[in-house]
Design a protein around this motif. Structure first.
Motif, mmCIF file in Angstrom:
data_model
loop_
_atom_site.group_PDB
_atom_site.id
_atom_site.type_symbol
_atom_site.label_atom_id
_atom_site.label_comp_id
_atom_site.label_asym_id
_atom_site.label_seq_id
_atom_site.Cartn_x
_atom_site.Cartn_y
_atom_site.Cartn_z
ATOM 1 N N PHE A 82 -48.871 -55.270 30.382
ATOM 2 C CA PHE A 82 -47.940 -56.403 30.262
ATOM 3 C C PHE A 82 -47.139 -56.388 28.967
ATOM 4 C CE2 PHE A 82 -50.104 -59.038 27.153
ATOM 5 C CZ PHE A 82 -51.376 -58.482 27.160
ATOM 6 N N ARG A 83 -47.715 -55.818 27.886
ATOM 7 C CA ARG A 83 -46.992 -55.906 26.612
ATOM 8 C C ARG A 83 -45.941 -54.812 26.437
ATOM 9 N NH1 ARG A 83 -52.309 -54.724 25.208
ATOM 10 N NH2 ARG A 83 -52.511 -52.499 24.845
ATOM 11 N N GLY A 90 -42.534 -53.941 27.029
ATOM 12 C CA GLY A 90 -41.381 -54.750 27.418
ATOM 13 C C GLY A 90 -40.162 -53.980 27.899
ATOM 14 N N PHE A 129 -38.171 -55.140 31.089
ATOM 15 C CA PHE A 129 -37.203 -56.254 30.999
ATOM 16 C C PHE A 129 -35.789 -55.694 30.838
ATOM 17 C CE2 PHE A 129 -41.120 -58.289 29.338
ATOM 18 C CZ PHE A 129 -41.196 -59.375 30.195
ATOM 19 N N LEU A 178 -47.978 -60.583 34.671
ATOM 20 C CA LEU A 178 -48.688 -61.802 34.273
ATOM 21 C C LEU A 178 -47.792 -63.026 34.397
ATOM 22 C CD1 LEU A 178 -50.662 -61.024 31.002
ATOM 23 C CD2 LEU A 178 -51.339 -60.753 33.383
ATOM 24 N N CYS A 179 -48.388 -64.134 34.749
ATOM 25 C CA CYS A 179 -47.580 -65.345 34.926
ATOM 26 C C CYS A 179 -46.938 -65.776 33.607
ATOM 27 C CB CYS A 179 -48.388 -66.467 35.553
ATOM 28 S SG CYS A 179 -49.555 -67.244 34.466
ATOM 29 N N ASP A 180 -47.563 -65.383 32.491
ATOM 30 C CA ASP A 180 -47.011 -65.796 31.205
ATOM 31 C C ASP A 180 -45.676 -65.133 30.899
ATOM 32 O OD1 ASP A 180 -49.375 -67.450 30.290
ATOM 33 O OD2 ASP A 180 -50.280 -65.560 30.925
ATOM 34 N N GLN A 181 -45.311 -64.167 31.696
ATOM 35 C CA GLN A 181 -44.010 -63.512 31.519
ATOM 36 C C GLN A 181 -43.054 -63.808 32.658
ATOM 37 O OE1 GLN A 181 -45.628 -59.569 31.161
ATOM 38 N NE2 GLN A 181 -45.368 -59.616 28.944
ATOM 39 N N TYR A 226 -39.445 -65.026 31.796
ATOM 40 C CA TYR A 226 -38.593 -63.986 31.204
ATOM 41 C C TYR A 226 -38.166 -62.965 32.263
ATOM 42 C CZ TYR A 226 -39.907 -65.563 26.458
ATOM 43 O OH TYR A 226 -40.090 -66.271 25.307
ATOM 44 N N ASP A 279 -41.328 -72.410 33.644
ATOM 45 C CA ASP A 279 -41.917 -72.862 32.375
ATOM 46 C C ASP A 279 -40.866 -73.497 31.463
ATOM 47 O OD1 ASP A 279 -44.578 -72.425 32.592
ATOM 48 O OD2 ASP A 279 -44.633 -70.536 31.473
ATOM 49 N N GLN A 325 -46.243 -75.026 27.682
ATOM 50 C CA GLN A 325 -46.653 -73.691 28.113
ATOM 51 C C GLN A 325 -47.854 -73.201 27.299
ATOM 52 O OE1 GLN A 325 -44.280 -70.336 26.829
ATOM 53 N NE2 GLN A 325 -44.340 -69.401 28.859
ATOM 54 N N GLN A 362 -51.686 -72.233 28.234
ATOM 55 C CA GLN A 362 -52.239 -70.905 27.953
ATOM 56 C C GLN A 362 -53.542 -71.003 27.167
ATOM 57 O OE1 GLN A 362 -48.662 -69.407 26.129
ATOM 58 N NE2 GLN A 362 -47.966 -68.388 28.011
ATOM 59 N N LEU A 411 -49.717 -63.892 23.257
ATOM 60 C CA LEU A 411 -49.263 -65.262 23.504
ATOM 61 C C LEU A 411 -49.524 -66.126 22.280
ATOM 62 C CD1 LEU A 411 -50.650 -65.662 27.136
ATOM 63 C CD2 LEU A 411 -48.372 -64.907 26.434
ATOM 64 N N PRO A 427 -35.264 -63.505 26.670
ATOM 65 C CA PRO A 427 -36.128 -63.003 27.741
ATOM 66 C C PRO A 427 -36.323 -61.495 27.716
ATOM 67 C CG PRO A 427 -34.004 -63.717 28.630
ATOM 68 C CD PRO A 427 -34.040 -64.127 27.181
ATOM 69 N N GLU A 428 -35.342 -60.784 27.184
ATOM 70 C CA GLU A 428 -35.438 -59.324 27.230
ATOM 71 C C GLU A 428 -36.218 -58.761 26.038
ATOM 72 O OE1 GLU A 428 -31.589 -57.491 28.027
ATOM 73 O OE2 GLU A 428 -32.388 -55.519 27.493
ATOM 74 N N TYR A 456 -41.164 -58.652 24.096
ATOM 75 C CA TYR A 456 -42.248 -57.659 24.038
ATOM 76 C C TYR A 456 -41.709 -56.332 23.525
ATOM 77 C CZ TYR A 456 -45.063 -61.167 26.263
ATOM 78 O OH TYR A 456 -45.741 -62.337 26.511
ATOM 79 N N LEU A 457 -41.288 -56.378 22.280
ATOM 80 C CA LEU A 457 -40.698 -55.213 21.617
ATOM 81 C C LEU A 457 -41.812 -54.237 21.225
ATOM 82 C CD1 LEU A 457 -38.285 -57.236 19.296
ATOM 83 C CD2 LEU A 457 -37.602 -55.844 21.270
ATOM 84 N N ASN A 498 -35.543 -51.658 22.064
ATOM 85 C CA ASN A 498 -36.557 -51.995 23.071
ATOM 86 C C ASN A 498 -36.814 -50.822 24.008
ATOM 87 O OD1 ASN A 498 -38.375 -53.828 24.364
ATOM 88 N ND2 ASN A 498 -36.855 -54.169 25.982
ATOM 89 N N ARG A 512 -43.792 -46.595 21.365
ATOM 90 C CA ARG A 512 -44.842 -47.541 21.734
ATOM 91 C C ARG A 512 -46.210 -46.877 21.750
ATOM 92 N NH1 ARG A 512 -42.806 -52.409 24.321
ATOM 93 N NH2 ARG A 512 -40.545 -52.317 24.355
#
Ligand code: SF4
Lengths: 166, 551
Positions: free
Chosen positions: A86-87, A89, A92, A115-118, A121, A147, B18, B22, B39, B157-158, B161-162, B238, B243
């Motif tokens: 999930f991490r 990115g 996206f 994951l729902c937490d994303q 986005y 959200d 949110q 969580q 998170l 949004p994009e 998660y870098l 990104n 990574r």
């Protein structure tokens, strides 16, 4: 059967996802009529896949370059972007490129570690269907799609940023 | 100050809801540690050595007195009565309880504050020069631009998660107190020959394990294109940033690997698509953001002769005027720095009472606003010259009048091994031992302008690479040692310090620093400051002195 959420509701998926380890010949073993094949397989066997009677979609892993689908987006009924974890990115950006740059209008699906937490986005980047992992809770996911009430940025979903609307 | 409208409020409320959800899911076991980690980080929450740590954003360093009072009451109600100003214009609480954090965030939201994106692999709090809007000779007030960037970067949004964290600094002042060149993106505001505003864009700067000074990829970006250009940089990063190894994941590594030219080409190719698109800034939006940062109602005033008279009688006040007070663009006004470096107190730490005191002071003397600095001090930007003595005397009563801004005891120091779970060594006791050594104020004044920065590990939160004297805690077989660098600076002529030699034991540090300073004092010429002498004579004389064998 994996849980699928499409356009905000739970549905069934008739697509069979071919994993990246599958050899080409085995991809057809399930007799599914709709095959979601990995990008590499698509690159290698494009001609045969296009010629087959099956419906073919393509899934991109996070390092695959969506621009390489430039000439195909008009013909593909389904493109998926994979979240290996999930991490990571990158998906996206891949999703946003498919929509904004390549003008893809078909179904764009998130697969992998979704994951729902994303969820929010993902939706903003133009993803409109979501294949949840077994542990995923569909109701939580649908709730998480909203959200946030709005976004500051120009997004695939609403290209005008907030400052042009406020 | 920027004031939230219904949209901003809604966005913040949505986020609190949110995160509440969580946190509850995590406490219920529905989210794993691994899933909860990013998170909570994106909501400012670390799990530290002793307890969680919550980092609250102070967007580009600006605070209202109301906000500061709220920070004080939170320190009292959720923490142990104090908090810590970091080197990134944030404030940190060291002892909140995880289950209380959503409530704490709701309290912050009451005063339009939050902990969003103060941590994690996302775009962090945008920082700027603490004198923005009041500096003499300013090119352009950076605050409206910072606010534009704040909104653009919040919940992008994009780019949530870098590959790694991402820091942006904006500077519109001639002196650059924002360490702009050591940020992932550094933006210098410029004017072209037609007087139009634009940005010089630097990328790939940063400290940490691999310190790098940012390189220019655009010498003048017209303001309309700011956000589309930032989007393009972020998208390239990104997609292509590494990574596989977190130590090689910052944008600086990508820029180095590709080369600045190739990186720039990728950015421009990406940018061509969005340039002039919907994210192009409009005059109305810039005007709207600027409307929050207009000048307060300055009184037509000139300097008061009473202040000179007071300074003639009160030597410490005279020192304070000289060190802690800076000129102001407005006749009859000054910028006052409150130095949070009292010996025996961790640099940057403030108590709830001190915060309330500063808030009162701001209300009474500085239009109800304060700034926090990356040097871990607090600034009152708009004090009338005639009020300076009153402000000084009030500060003195609260032990907040130390008159050594920019002197050796104005040490920048990360929390280090006393609090931080990443530390290799303690940093606060080193700061204190050096401050004790240089306790004599006349000596400090004689040494003059100098920066001393301490970090407890390679992450360099204390910005040691850009301190004139930099101290880095290292671990040698389980023991804490300290490596010294010389010659760093973080202004418009940013330089990275050079390693002096083998590391030292903790108890040797005051001696080592004193010897370094002695070399300067013996060699300086014609009013040179520490850095100028170092640049002239090089590192060798310092090395010789510090590592000289005792006879
Ligand atoms: S420099 Fe290291 S020890 Fe100091 S606060 Fe940063 S991570 Fe912690």
């Amino acid at each position: 059967m994996p849980k699928l959420i499409k356009d905000g509701a739970i549905t069934d998926s008739s697509w069979h996802t071919v994993s990246s380890q599958t050899v080409y010949e085995d991809a057809f073993a399930t007799k599914a009529e709709q095959l979601l094949v990995p990008f590499n397989m698509w690159q290698e066997h494009k001609a045969e896949l296009k010629a087959s009677d099956l419906e073919i979609g393509v899934w991109l892993d996070s390092e695959d370059d969506p621009y390489e689908l430039s000439h195909e987006v008009g013909n593909l009924p389904l493109i998926a972007v994979n979240f290996p974890i999930f991490r990571d990115g990158r998906a996206f950006s891949s999703a946003a490129i498919l929509r904004q740059r390549l003008g893809y209008t078909g179904e764009l699906r998130a697969i992998g570690d979704v994951l729902c937490d994303q969820a929010f986005y993902m939706k903003k980047c133009g993803i409109n269907s979501f294949e949840l992992p077994d542990s995923g809770d569909a109701d939580d996911f649908i709730r998480a799609l909203s959200d946030f009430t709005d976004s500051y940025q120009s997004t695939v979903e609403i290209p005008d940023p907030l400052f042009r609307r406020r | 100050m920027y004031i939230y409208d219904a949209y901003d409020k809604q966005m913040l409320d949505d986020r609190i809801k949110q995160f509440r959800n969580q946190t509850a899911r995590y406490l219920d076991g529905k989210l794993t540690d691994e899933q909860f980690l990013p998170l909570r980080l994106q909501n400012g929450l670390y799990i530290q050595r002793l307890a969680p740590m919550l980092r609250v954003a102070i967007p580009y360093g600006c605070l209202s007195s109301t906000q500061l009072r709220k920070l004080a009451s939170i320190a009292r109600d959720y923490d142990k009565g104090y908090a810590h100003f970091s080197t990134r214009q944030n404030i940190q609480y060291n002892w909140p309880k995880l289950e209380q954090v959503p409530d704490l965030l709701a309290e912050l939201a009451e005063v339009e504050m939050h902990a969003i994106q103060t941590s994690g692999n996302c775009i962090r709090n945008t920082t700027t020069d603490q004198y923005a809007g009041v500096a003499v000779g300013e090119i352009e007030d950076s605050r409206p631009w910072c606010e534009i960037i704040r909104q653009w970067s919040t919940f992008h949004p994009e780019f949530a998660y870098l590959p790694r964290k991402f820091k942006i600094a904006v500077c519109g002042t001639p002196n650059d107190q924002a360490a702009t060149q050591v940020h992932d993106i550094g933006l210098y505001i410029k004017k072209n020959s037609d007087g139009e505003i634009g940005f010089q864009v630097l990328v790939g700067g940063g400290l940490g394990r691999t310190p790098v000074i940012g390189v220019e990829i655009c010498d003048f970006l017209p303001w309309q294109h700011l956000l589309t250009y930032l989007d393009a940089i972020m998208r390239v990063y990104n997609r292509y940033g590494r990574r596989d190894n977190k130590y090689k994941a910052r944008i600086k590594i990508l820029v180095k690997a590709l080369g600045a030219e190739a990186f720039k080409k990728k950015v421009e190719a990406e940018w061509q698509n969005d340039k002039d698109g919907p994210a192009t800034l409009t005059e109305e939006e810039v005007k709207r953001c600027k409307s929050f940062f207009t000048d307060p109602n300055y009184e037509e005033d000139s300097d008061s002769s009473d202040i000179e008279a007071a300074a003639a009688k009160d030597l410490l006040f005279d020192h304070w005027l000289e060190r802690n007070v800076a000129s102001h663009k407005q006749l009859g006004y000054r910028i006052v720095n409150i130095c949070l470096k009292e010996t025996g107190v961790a640099p940057g730490d403030v108590t709830d009472g001190q915060m309330e005191f500063i808030a009162d002071l701001a209300d009474k003397y500085s239009f109800g606003e304060v700034r926090v600095t990356h040097e871990q001090n607090v600034v009152l930007t708009d004090v009338k010259h005639a009020d300076l003595y009153a402000v000084y005397q009030a500060c003195q009563k609260e032990s907040l009048a130390t008159p050594f801004l920019g002197l050796i005891n104005d040490i920048v120091c990360c929390p280090g091994g006393d609090f931080c779970s990443l530390a290799n060594a303690k940093s606060i006791p080193i700061a204190e031992s050096i401050q004790r050594r240089f306790d004599d104020f006349d000596k400090q004044k004689d040494i003059g302008d100098i920066t001393l920065n301490i970090s407890g590990c390679m992450n360099a939160c204390g910005h040691h690479h850009v301190g004139n004297i930099g101290i880095l805690g290292v671990d040698k077989k389980g023991e804490e040692f300290y490596q010294v660098t010389l010659g760093g600076s973080a202004d418009r002529e940013t330089a990275l310090g050079k390693v002096l030699g083998p590391a030292f034991a903790q108890e040797d540090m005051p001696d080592v620093v004193e010897k370094i300073v002695d070399v300067y004092l013996e060699n300086r010429k014609d009013g040179e400051n520490f850095l100028a002498t170092y640049r002239r004579i090089g590192i060798d004389p310092y090395k010789e002195r510090v590592y000289a064998k005792a006879d």
